[in-house]
Enzyme design. Structure first.
Site, PDB file in Angstrom:
ATOM      1  N   CYS A   1      37.491 -27.632  65.880  1.00 57.40           N
ATOM      2  CA  CYS A   1      38.849 -28.576  65.641  1.00 57.40           C
ATOM      3  C   CYS A   1      39.273 -27.825  64.649  1.00 57.40           C
ATOM      4  O   CYS A   1      38.657 -27.421  63.676  1.00 57.40           O
ATOM      5  CB  CYS A   1      38.631 -30.083  65.663  1.00 57.40           C
ATOM      6  SG  CYS A   1      37.852 -30.827  67.082  1.00 57.40           S
TER       7      CYS A   1
ATOM      8  N   ARG B   1      39.496 -22.392  67.108  1.00 57.26           N
ATOM      9  CA  ARG B   1      38.526 -23.478  66.653  1.00 57.26           C
ATOM     10  C   ARG B   1      38.353 -24.403  67.637  1.00 57.26           C
ATOM     11  O   ARG B   1      37.645 -25.173  67.969  1.00 57.26           O
ATOM     12  CB  ARG B   1      38.864 -24.151  65.391  1.00 57.26           C
ATOM     13  CG  ARG B   1      39.035 -23.083  64.235  1.00 57.26           C
ATOM     14  CD  ARG B   1      39.629 -23.799  62.906  1.00 57.26           C
ATOM     15  NE  ARG B   1      38.565 -24.697  62.469  1.00 57.26           N
ATOM     16  CZ  ARG B   1      37.811 -24.449  61.368  1.00 57.26           C
ATOM     17  NH1 ARG B   1      37.868 -23.415  60.696  1.00 57.26           N
ATOM     18  NH2 ARG B   1      36.970 -25.529  61.163  1.00 57.26           N
TER      19      ARG B   1
ATOM     20  N   TRP C   1      38.414 -29.520  69.952  1.00 60.60           N
ATOM     21  CA  TRP C   1      36.914 -29.074  70.732  1.00 60.60           C
ATOM     22  C   TRP C   1      36.389 -30.499  70.750  1.00 60.60           C
ATOM     23  O   TRP C   1      35.885 -31.077  69.916  1.00 60.60           O
ATOM     24  CB  TRP C   1      36.240 -28.076  69.893  1.00 60.60           C
ATOM     25  CG  TRP C   1      35.177 -27.658  70.750  1.00 60.60           C
ATOM     26  CD1 TRP C   1      35.296 -26.647  71.606  1.00 60.60           C
ATOM     27  CD2 TRP C   1      33.782 -28.208  70.893  1.00 60.60           C
ATOM     28  NE1 TRP C   1      34.001 -26.453  72.082  1.00 60.60           N
ATOM     29  CE2 TRP C   1      33.030 -27.282  71.621  1.00 60.60           C
ATOM     30  CE3 TRP C   1      32.987 -29.177  69.967  1.00 60.60           C
ATOM     31  CZ2 TRP C   1      31.826 -27.556  71.944  1.00 60.60           C
ATOM     32  CZ3 TRP C   1      31.897 -29.403  70.451  1.00 60.60           C
ATOM     33  CH2 TRP C   1      31.381 -28.548  71.285  1.00 60.60           C
TER      34      TRP C   1
ATOM     35  N   ASN D   1      38.388 -33.487  62.154  1.00 65.11           N
ATOM     36  CA  ASN D   1      37.232 -32.448  62.483  1.00 65.11           C
ATOM     37  C   ASN D   1      35.820 -32.825  62.162  1.00 65.11           C
ATOM     38  O   ASN D   1      35.536 -33.239  60.951  1.00 65.11           O
ATOM     39  CB  ASN D   1      37.690 -31.054  61.590  1.00 65.11           C
ATOM     40  CG  ASN D   1      36.755 -30.172  62.002  1.00 65.11           C
ATOM     41  OD1 ASN D   1      35.823 -29.964  63.046  1.00 65.11           O
ATOM     42  ND2 ASN D   1      36.840 -28.588  61.397  1.00 65.11           N
ATOM     43  N   GLY D   2      34.876 -33.018  63.088  1.00 63.85           N
ATOM     44  CA  GLY D   2      33.489 -33.489  62.649  1.00 63.85           C
ATOM     45  C   GLY D   2      33.081 -34.622  63.705  1.00 63.85           C
ATOM     46  O   GLY D   2      33.780 -34.670  64.652  1.00 63.85           O
TER      47      GLY D   2
ATOM     48  N   GLU E   1      21.273 -10.546  73.344  1.00 63.08           N
ATOM     49  CA  GLU E   1      22.730 -10.559  73.136  1.00 63.08           C
ATOM     50  C   GLU E   1      23.613 -10.237  74.187  1.00 63.08           C
ATOM     51  O   GLU E   1      24.502 -10.864  74.741  1.00 63.08           O
ATOM     52  CB  GLU E   1      22.988  -9.542  71.985  1.00 63.08           C
ATOM     53  CG  GLU E   1      24.316  -9.270  71.510  1.00 63.08           C
ATOM     54  CD  GLU E   1      25.186 -10.664  71.222  1.00 63.08           C
ATOM     55  OE1 GLU E   1      24.466 -11.657  71.029  1.00 63.08           O
ATOM     56  OE2 GLU E   1      26.437 -10.557  70.880  1.00 63.08           O
TER      57      GLU E   1
ATOM     58  N   LYS F   1      26.331 -12.589  75.959  1.00 62.36           N
ATOM     59  CA  LYS F   1      27.620 -12.073  76.288  1.00 62.36           C
ATOM     60  C   LYS F   1      28.157 -12.327  77.684  1.00 62.36           C
ATOM     61  O   LYS F   1      29.254 -12.874  78.077  1.00 62.36           O
ATOM     62  CB  LYS F   1      27.940 -10.566  75.912  1.00 62.36           C
ATOM     63  CG  LYS F   1      28.023 -10.414  74.490  1.00 62.36           C
ATOM     64  CD  LYS F   1      29.149 -10.371  73.796  1.00 62.36           C
ATOM     65  CE  LYS F   1      29.142 -11.845  73.022  1.00 62.36           C
ATOM     66  NZ  LYS F   1      28.562 -11.744  71.838  1.00 62.36           N
TER      67      LYS F   1
ATOM     68  N   GLU G   1      28.641 -16.260  78.347  1.00 62.71           N
ATOM     69  CA  GLU G   1      29.548 -16.783  77.717  1.00 62.71           C
ATOM     70  C   GLU G   1      30.950 -16.478  78.062  1.00 62.71           C
ATOM     71  O   GLU G   1      31.845 -17.231  78.259  1.00 62.71           O
ATOM     72  CB  GLU G   1      29.534 -16.262  76.128  1.00 62.71           C
ATOM     73  CG  GLU G   1      30.500 -16.608  75.338  1.00 62.71           C
ATOM     74  CD  GLU G   1      30.146 -15.890  73.906  1.00 62.71           C
ATOM     75  OE1 GLU G   1      29.411 -14.891  73.822  1.00 62.71           O
ATOM     76  OE2 GLU G   1      30.673 -16.847  72.640  1.00 62.71           O
TER      77      GLU G   1
ATOM     78  N   HIS H   1       4.650 -13.297  83.485  1.00 62.76           N
ATOM     79  CA  HIS H   1       4.121 -14.556  82.918  1.00 62.76           C
ATOM     80  C   HIS H   1       5.061 -15.439  83.391  1.00 62.76           C
ATOM     81  O   HIS H   1       4.977 -16.817  82.824  1.00 62.76           O
ATOM     82  CB  HIS H   1       3.966 -14.744  81.568  1.00 62.76           C
ATOM     83  CG  HIS H   1       3.255 -13.481  81.043  1.00 62.76           C
ATOM     84  ND1 HIS H   1       1.678 -13.545  81.160  1.00 62.76           N
ATOM     85  CD2 HIS H   1       3.480 -12.334  80.287  1.00 62.76           C
ATOM     86  CE1 HIS H   1       1.281 -12.407  80.608  1.00 62.76           C
ATOM     87  NE2 HIS H   1       2.265 -11.521  80.263  1.00 62.76           N
TER      88      HIS H   1
ATOM     89  N   LYS I   1      35.508 -20.698  68.375  1.00 65.78           N
ATOM     90  CA  LYS I   1      34.894 -19.575  67.375  1.00 65.78           C
ATOM     91  C   LYS I   1      34.342 -19.841  66.307  1.00 65.78           C
ATOM     92  O   LYS I   1      32.960 -19.341  66.113  1.00 65.78           O
ATOM     93  CB  LYS I   1      36.263 -18.903  67.124  1.00 65.78           C
ATOM     94  CG  LYS I   1      36.056 -17.669  66.245  1.00 65.78           C
ATOM     95  CD  LYS I   1      35.541 -16.391  67.145  1.00 65.78           C
ATOM     96  CE  LYS I   1      34.940 -15.228  66.434  1.00 65.78           C
ATOM     97  NZ  LYS I   1      34.208 -14.403  66.859  1.00 65.78           N
TER      98      LYS I   1
HETATM   99  O1  M6R Z   1      30.336 -17.918  62.744  1.00 65.83           O
HETATM  100  P1  M6R Z   1      28.882 -17.551  62.984  1.00 65.83           P
HETATM  101  O2  M6R Z   1      28.475 -16.121  63.291  1.00 65.83           O
HETATM  102  O3  M6R Z   1      27.859 -18.285  62.406  1.00 65.83           O
HETATM  103  O4  M6R Z   1      28.732 -18.126  64.639  1.00 65.83           O
HETATM  104  C1  M6R Z   1      27.687 -18.283  65.192  1.00 65.83           C
HETATM  105  C2  M6R Z   1      27.690 -18.448  66.666  1.00 65.83           C
HETATM  106  O5  M6R Z   1      28.418 -19.549  67.077  1.00 65.83           O
HETATM  107  C3  M6R Z   1      28.412 -17.273  67.455  1.00 65.83           C
HETATM  108  O6  M6R Z   1      27.739 -16.097  66.995  1.00 65.83           O
HETATM  109  C4  M6R Z   1      28.552 -17.449  68.847  1.00 65.83           C
HETATM  110  O7  M6R Z   1      27.072 -17.381  69.302  1.00 65.83           O
HETATM  111  C5  M6R Z   1      29.429 -16.430  69.728  1.00 65.83           C
HETATM  112  N1  M6R Z   1      30.419 -17.054  70.361  1.00 65.83           N
HETATM  113  C6  M6R Z   1      28.725 -15.423  70.487  1.00 65.83           C
HETATM  114  O8  M6R Z   1      29.515 -14.367  70.873  1.00 65.83           O
END
Ligand code: M6R
Length: 606
Positions: free
Chosen positions: A2, A27, A74, A98-99, A478, A482, A485, A501, A601
């Site tokens: 947010c 955000r 959000w 926010n929170g 990773e 990606k 996501e 396993h 983000k």
């Molecule tokens: O701002 P941060 O690096 O602490 O964020 C951590 C994760 O939320 C962030 O890396 C998230 O996993 C990304 N959207 C992945 O692409």
């Protein structure tokens, strides 16, 4: 998560609020809203979806008022719709939040018993009604302190009051909030990014504090309502370009920027004359440190996991890694000889911040590796190593991941050298190799065509797997993150040796499997694991590095070769095709690449 913006000015504020909300959309983007105050009336407009939808409402250009608040949401409590969008208002106040208010159900019961009517499903609305209730009998400061005292959980708040013509109130506990100073106006923002286009003079609220802003006056208070003084900080002036340029998406731009951002990072830390790494003002003697714990979330956690492999190779220190949301509730044994390293692009991630806070409360040694140097995590750590990769706007982390890995690698090298775990010759050679990395990344970025062709298979598949061993395992995680996501395709990252396993049962005819097998110490083992999945019908996309030796395996579906470097640096190069795979796959599906569904983000809620 947010985003909050508030402005009190000598002129109309609605256009400036909308402008700032656009910057805050990273955000949260489920819904957006704005409230302004004019002639003792609160005007409120909200819309489901993006700020664009809010702006389409014709009445917005007629929204009068020299004081106002805005919000991008959000969703936590209540589905994303018009009613649940912020601001929430009574006939006395209007609030953006926010929170999460953890005791909202109990508070709501109490307020309903007092005759308050709730319109939304949100936790935020209890704040509106608590304030309204207390303002019936108490003066402003008392009503605010009483309200804040009742709230459990985390919040950053922006509030306007029907009977206070130019007043804007901000309050913080757990979620970040900044005050900005302008000519004949003052601002409130959930981060400095939203305020940067209006001012570079900022004060961050600390937990428990609140502030009263008028166009020409700013006052700060502690949790007991006692006036306090706070410092005004000047934000760094190297305003990066918050613009996509010729790129279709921020993510595409950020992927292509990686050679430059790595070059900047190397320039900041590498002493070219002495072939040395400067980790400026490292506040401890190496003899005071016997172990390192690396903590982060999501992509940042993957960077931590990568660092574990490097640090174990380069130093004799004990290395552990944890996900911040797990660490913060673990029964940790804090040792004075452990260095706790927090990795975060935004520097505002709620779980990572809570883990840092826990370490601080236990007097532990703390170090932050962040991109946003004004962030809460940077401010509250003993020592900060900035990533220097410029603002990352795309929700999917790309250049920040490489930036985090770069700093961690340099830190591992330096600590290994300081601890006499690696000799001068190896140290200098590794630094020389590192300086070549940006050019190797540039070359690897050129491998585009093949990735574009394989995406069709991934997009049709029920699911996919990403396999790697050793240094390539965190990169496999990773790559899978990606892809899921951005293109919403089920993707699992696994250590290649774990397949037998259990996960091997998932392999069926035509399932796309990415195998990361660079020519490093794990190469032969990974190739054996690759043959096992091919034998069970998988379509293997092999990602390896260029070599004069052929890969001895039959029936590989496609091979992508990245540039070659020393083994330590191969993870950087392997990451590139995985970022592109996720990007092109989402592009073909027509998804919103910079703002994938359900995400934000900066994850400022637990
Ligand atoms: O701002 P941060 O690096 O602490 O964020 C951590 C994760 O939320 C962030 O890396 C998230 O996993 C990304 N959207 C992945 O692409």
């Amino acid at each position: 998560m947010c985003g909050i913006i508030g402005i009190t000015s000598n002129k109309s504020v609605s256009a400036a609020i909308i402008n700032s909300l656009r910057k805050l959309e990273y955000r949260g983007y489920d819904s957006a809203g704005i409230a302004t105050l004019s002639n003792n009336e609160i005007f409120e407009l909200k819309a489901e979806g993006r700020v664009d939808n809010l702006e389409k409402n014709l009445s917005i250009s007629n929204m009068k008022g020299n004081v106002g608040i805005g919000h991008v949401r959000w969703a936590t409590h209540g589905i994303p719709n018009n009613i649940n969008a912020h601001p929430h208002s009574s006939d006395t106040v209007s609030v953006v939040h926010n929170g999460i208010i953890e005791n909202s159900t109990i508070l709501k019961k109490f307020l309903v018993s007092k005759g308050h009517n709730f319109k939304s499903q949100t936790d935020t609305e209890v704040i509106v009604h608590l304030l309204t209730e207390y303002l019936k009998t108490d003066e402003l400061i008392v009503a605010i302190t009483k309200t804040l005292k009742q709230l459990h959980g985390s919040f950053a708040l922006g509030i306007i009051f029907k009977k206070q013509p130019d007043l804007l109130v901000g309050a913080r506990r757990g979620s970040p909030l900044a005050v900005g100073y302008g000519p004949n106006e003052n601002y409130l923002g959930s981060d400095s990014y939203a305020l940067k286009s209006m001012t570079n003079k900022i004060t961050y609220l600390d937990d428990g504090e609140f502030c009263l802003l008028k166009k020409d006056q700013v006052e700060f208070f502690n949790a007991y309502g006692k006036k306090i003084n706070k410092k005004v900080l000047e934000l760094s002036s190297n305003e990066a370009i918050y613009d996509k340029g010729d790129f279709k998406h921020f993510m595409a731009k950020e992927i292509e920027e990686q050679p430059i951002t790595l070059k900047n990072g190397i320039r900041e830390y590498v002493d070219n004359i002495n072939n040395d790494i400067n980790i400026y003002n490292f506040p401890w003697q190496i003899s005071e440190i016997s172990s390192i714990m690396l903590i982060g979330c999501g992509t940042a956690y993957h960077a931590c996991l990568m660092a574990k492999y490097w640090f174990e190779n380069l130093t004799s220190l004990d290395i552990t890694v944890d996900i911040a949301s797990e660490f913060r509730y673990r029964k940790n044994k804090f040792k004075p000889s452990t260095l706790y390293v927090f990795v975060s692009q935004s520097g505002e991630t709620a779980d990572t911040y809570a883990a840092l806070d826990l370490c601080n409360k236990n007097n532990a040694k703390t170090c932050a590796i962040v991109n946003v140097i004004e962030s809460s995590i940077a401010r509250d750590s003993n020592f900060v190593l900035p990533i220097h990769c410029g603002p990352e706007i795309g929700v999917a982390s790309t250049k920040a991941f490489l930036g985090q890995m770069l700093i961690l690698y340099m830190m591992g090298l330096k600590l290994g050298f300081m601890n006499k775990d690696i000799n001068k010759i190896d140290y200098v050679n590794k630094i020389k190799d590192l300086k070549k990395l940006p050019e190797l990344i540039s070359q690897t970025l050129l491998t585009d065509d093949k990735i574009q062709t394989v995406t069709a298979t991934f997009n049709k598949a029920k699911g996919s797997m990403f396999l790697g061993r050793g240094f390539s395992y965190p990169i496999a995680l990773e790559g899978a993150l990606k892809l899921k996501e951005l293109s919403y395709i089920h993707a699992e990252g696994y250590p290649a040796g774990e397949m037998k396993h259990g996960p091997l049962a998932l392999i069926e005819n035509g399932m796309p499997v990415v195998v990361l097998a660079p020519r490093d110490d794990y190469y032969k083992k990974t190739i054996s694991n690759m043959q096992e999945v091919i034998a069970r019908g998988a379509k293997v996309l092999l990602i390896t590095n260029k070599s004069k030796d052929e890969v001895f395996s039959e029936n590989i579906w496609e091979t992508i070769e990245v540039e070659t470097s020393n083994n330590d640096l191969l993870p950087f190069l392997l990451t590139i095709p995985l970022q592109k795979l996720a990007y092109y796959s989402a592009l073909k599906k027509g998804y919103d690449i910079d703002k994938p569904r359900n995400l934000a983000k900066s994850v400022t809620v637990e």
